[in-house]
Design an enzyme around this catalytic site. Structure first.
Site, PDB file in Angstrom:
ATOM      1  N   ARG A 235      49.129  44.908  35.001  1.00  0.00           N
ATOM      2  CA  ARG A 235      48.381  45.345  36.175  1.00  0.00           C
ATOM      3  C   ARG A 235      47.841  46.739  35.889  1.00  0.00           C
ATOM      4  O   ARG A 235      48.539  47.574  35.306  1.00  0.00           O
ATOM      5  CB  ARG A 235      49.268  45.391  37.417  1.00  0.00           C
ATOM      6  CG  ARG A 235      49.516  44.043  38.079  1.00  0.00           C
ATOM      7  CD  ARG A 235      48.237  43.467  38.705  1.00  0.00           C
ATOM      8  NE  ARG A 235      48.462  42.196  39.368  1.00  0.00           N
ATOM      9  CZ  ARG A 235      48.300  40.999  38.803  1.00  0.00           C
ATOM     10  NH1 ARG A 235      47.906  40.902  37.552  1.00  0.00           N
ATOM     11  NH2 ARG A 235      48.511  39.895  39.495  1.00  0.00           N
ATOM     12  N   GLU A 264      39.954  47.690  40.092  1.00  0.00           N
ATOM     13  CA  GLU A 264      39.059  46.604  39.655  1.00  0.00           C
ATOM     14  C   GLU A 264      38.101  46.228  40.778  1.00  0.00           C
ATOM     15  O   GLU A 264      38.522  46.162  41.933  1.00  0.00           O
ATOM     16  CB  GLU A 264      39.896  45.371  39.280  1.00  0.00           C
ATOM     17  CG  GLU A 264      40.736  45.609  38.061  1.00  0.00           C
ATOM     18  CD  GLU A 264      41.704  44.466  37.757  1.00  0.00           C
ATOM     19  OE1 GLU A 264      41.573  43.393  38.374  1.00  0.00           O
ATOM     20  OE2 GLU A 264      42.570  44.667  36.908  1.00  0.00           O
ATOM     21  N   HIS A 282      39.888  41.344  33.300  1.00  0.00           N
ATOM     22  CA  HIS A 282      41.050  40.663  33.896  1.00  0.00           C
ATOM     23  C   HIS A 282      40.987  39.147  33.657  1.00  0.00           C
ATOM     24  O   HIS A 282      40.911  38.353  34.602  1.00  0.00           O
ATOM     25  CB  HIS A 282      41.147  40.965  35.404  1.00  0.00           C
ATOM     26  CG  HIS A 282      42.522  40.743  35.963  1.00  0.00           C
ATOM     27  ND1 HIS A 282      43.056  41.484  36.981  1.00  0.00           N
ATOM     28  CD2 HIS A 282      43.488  39.837  35.631  1.00  0.00           C
ATOM     29  CE1 HIS A 282      44.273  41.059  37.268  1.00  0.00           C
ATOM     30  NE2 HIS A 282      44.566  40.045  36.459  1.00  0.00           N
TER      31      HIS A 282
HETATM   32  C1  GLV Z   1      46.802  37.436  37.023  1.00  0.00           C
HETATM   33  O1  GLV Z   1      46.646  38.609  36.902  1.00  0.00           O
HETATM   34  C2  GLV Z   1      47.986  36.858  37.562  1.00  0.00           C
HETATM   35  O2  GLV Z   1      48.837  37.594  38.095  1.00  0.00           O
HETATM   36  O3  GLV Z   1      48.138  35.635  37.471  1.00  0.00           O
END
Ligand code: GLV
Length: 329
Positions: A235, A264, A282
């Protein structure tokens, strides 16, 4: 004839069509088939009268939002769940689920791909060739760093951390790691400082919690080797992005492979300028199979809750005990 009302589900954003088809076999579906994010007011308005919400990591379930929800379940299409205040949901007897396991190897593949790309300068090489700049072979053109036989440091030795460690071992790397507790995994458990100081590559696999916010900041970046490469597929807020930009610009570390960001889709403008940062939007779990699988797990969890069954990947068993066990008694 007795008419029974079908339960009804809100799906906040576009997911794979087979997941919607499955939901429609079990419930009325209020589907936002776009990639637009519902505002908190729209989310609450559309959740009214529904029994389940299928959400995504961009949907924010603060205590204030949760206090106004009457649903049985929030089924998040993600393994991470920092967008949902779990204690507030538990307090209200709302089940919360995520989509673990299906994305473990896919995310570790991507973390390792970022590691390889940053170490061997693959993106720079691609841009160089496409720009028509390749005129002759030279002894040190686009030289990077070896990956094999070097030290991979992992923060967070859960499912994805272990999958990353297995990939490192496959490349004959020495793997060291730090976590709150030693894991049942054949690698050296070390202090945070030792991992920072000894690793050639550091990969982050911790969840975002108040304790892990800015887990990697200026002091940590300054402890790393000047050649070290930092990989983040966890994250964004786990890393102090402004400090990372300075670290890359001023050469405290050698490079980074970053898939997740603090705000983001905004990215620190200084980080965007760093040529030694390999950046992605991401997409750690973004394979067709995995994203389809994540969509299916979330809707199966939603349907389980609608039918009074315990969802498979329940995050707050206390909520289940509170509401459902009482009913069964
Ligand atoms: C993506 O970031 C997830 O947490 O699946």
């Amino acid at each position: 004839m007795i008419l029974t009302m079908q339960p009804s589900v809100l799906v906040t954003r576009r997911i794979y069509p087979e997941a919607i088809e499955y939901l429609k076999q079990h419930a009325e579906v209020d589907y936002n088939p776009t990639d637009d994010i519902l505002s908190p007011a729209d989310l609450l308005a559309r959740a009214k009268g529904k029994q389940a919400i299928v959400s995504q990591l961009v949907d924010k379930f603060t205590p204030g939002v949760i206090a106004q929800l009457g649903v049985r379940i929030i089924a998040n299409v993600a393994v991470g769940f920092d967008n949902i205040d779990i204690p507030a949901a538990t307090e209200r007897g709302i089940l919360v689920t995520n989509t673990p396991d299906v994305l473990t190897d896919t995310t570790a593949d991507f973390a390792f791909a970022l590691l390889m790309a940053a170490a061997r300068r693959i993106v720079e090489a691609h841009e160089f060739v496409h720009a028509g700049k390749w005129e002759r072979w030279t002894i040190d053109m686009l030289v990077g760093q070896d990956v094999h036989h070097r030290t991979l440091g992992i923060f967070g030795m859960g499912r994805i951390g272990q999958a990353m460690a297995r990939r490192g071992k496959g490349f004959d790397m020495r793997v060291i790691y730090h976590d709150a507790q030693p894991a049942n995994f054949d690698a050296e458990f070390a202090s945070k400082e030792k991992v920072l100081r000894e690793s050639d590559f550091i990969s982050l696999h911790v969840p975002l919690t108040p304790e892990t916010r800015h887990y990697i900041g200026e002091p940590e970046l300054r402890m790393m080797k000047p050649t070290a490469i930092l990989i983040n597929t966890a994250r964004g807020p786990v890393v102090d992005e402004a400090a990372l930009a300075r670290a890359l610009k001023e050469g405290w570390i050698g490079g980074a492979g970053i898939d997740v960001f603090e705000r983001e889709p905004a990215i620190d403008p200084d980080l965007l300028k760093c040529r030694t940062a390999t950046l992605a939007p991401h997409i750690g779990s973004a394979s067709v199979e995995t994203r389809r699988g994540m969509s299916m797990i979330a809707v199966e969890n939603a349907v389980a809750a609608l039918e009074g069954r315990r969802p498979k990947t329940l995050l707050n068993p206390l909520a289940w005990e509170k509401v459902y066990a009482r009913k069964e008694a």
